[in-house]
Scaffold this active site. Structure first.
Site, PDB file in Angstrom:
ATOM      1  N   GLY A  46       0.565  -1.343   0.038  1.00 32.74           N
ATOM      2  CA  GLY A  46      -0.041   0.020   0.085  1.00 32.74           C
ATOM      3  C   GLY A  46       0.835   1.218   0.019  1.00 32.74           C
ATOM      4  CD  GLN A  51       3.490   5.795   2.567  1.00 30.28           C
ATOM      5  OE1 GLN A  51       2.241   5.450   2.297  1.00 30.28           O
ATOM      6  NE2 GLN A  51       4.167   5.232   3.089  1.00 30.28           N
ATOM      7  CB  CYS A  95       5.141   2.175   7.301  1.00 28.21           C
ATOM      8  SG  CYS A  95       4.793   3.598   6.504  1.00 28.21           S
ATOM      9  CG  LEU A  96       6.636   0.797   1.414  1.00 27.03           C
ATOM     10  CD1 LEU A  96       6.088   1.135  -0.028  1.00 27.03           C
ATOM     11  CD2 LEU A  96       7.835  -0.089   1.268  1.00 27.03           C
ATOM     12  CG  HIS A 137      -0.674   1.396   7.069  1.00 24.48           C
ATOM     13  ND1 HIS A 137       0.216   0.917   7.991  1.00 24.48           N
ATOM     14  CD2 HIS A 137      -0.021   1.945   6.277  1.00 24.48           C
ATOM     15  CE1 HIS A 137       1.334   1.559   7.708  1.00 24.48           C
ATOM     16  NE2 HIS A 137       1.306   2.202   6.710  1.00 24.48           N
ATOM     17  CD  GLU A 138      -0.910   2.339   2.592  1.00 26.27           C
ATOM     18  OE1 GLU A 138      -0.529   3.953   2.337  1.00 26.27           O
ATOM     19  OE2 GLU A 138      -0.351   1.627   2.997  1.00 26.27           O
ATOM     20  CG  HIS A 141       0.201   6.900   5.326  1.00 26.21           C
ATOM     21  ND1 HIS A 141       1.203   7.308   5.897  1.00 26.21           N
ATOM     22  CD2 HIS A 141       0.428   5.748   5.154  1.00 26.21           C
ATOM     23  CE1 HIS A 141       2.061   6.401   6.289  1.00 26.21           C
ATOM     24  NE2 HIS A 141       1.597   5.264   5.520  1.00 26.21           N
TER      25      HIS A 141
END
Length: 169
Positions: A46, A51, A95-96, A137-138, A141
């Site tokens: 995701g 991000q 997370c990235l 999660h996304e 953000h």
């Protein structure tokens, strides 16, 4: 398409509330395509627009719950909102934008989202398990929330390697 740089924890854009997408044009399509390429390159599941430094309400999630023999695919969510949840799952999340770190997070097991597609058409989509976790999660953000802000605790390297971790009260 082009790969975009992923912002990491501590960069101001990750803590900001994103604005709605109002123009469904080539610029948005390019952003979504670039995000998909970036996600694939990073082997993630995701990615949210903030991000990659774009403060708009757009995310992509890789649907991994597919029948055997079928390919995973990207779900694009513009101006998404969670409209229904059920069940519960508890486990490690990464997370990235927080590379190499994982924490224990409680999320709903099933999540239903209402969103627009890249052309502005409204639709609803449901995700379970990892997909449901990714939706939450996304979307976090988009409101400046990282999993590190809501996790019960971060996992140690030993816990990650062994796969043994417990919920602390």
């Amino acid at each position: 398409m082009a790969r975009r740089n992923i912002l990491v924890k501590g960069e101001a854009a990750l803590a900001k509330h994103c604005r709605p997408v109002t123009e469904f044009n080539e610029r948005l399509h390019t952003l979504l395509d670039d995000m998909a390429e970036t996600l694939a390159n990073e082997n993630g599941v995701g990615l949210a627009a903030p991000q990659v430094g774009v403060l708009r309400r757009a995310v992509i999630v890789l649907e991994t719950n597919v029948p055997e023999g079928e390919d995973e695919y990207i779900i694009e969510l513009i101006n998404p909102e969670i409209i229904e949840t059920s069940g519960e799952q508890y486990g490690p999340e990464g997370c990235l934008s927080v590379p190499g770190e994982f924490g224990l997070v409680k999320r709903p097991f099933r999540v239903k989202v209402r969103a627009q597609d890249r052309n502005g058409e409204w639709f609803e989509v449901e995700g379970t398990g990892l997909t449901g976790r990714c939706f939450c999660h996304e979307l976090d953000h988009l409101d400046g929330i990282l999993f590190t802000d809501i996790c019960d605790r971060m996992l140690t390297e030993e816990e990650l390697e062994s796969g043994e971790y417990t919920q602390e009260d």
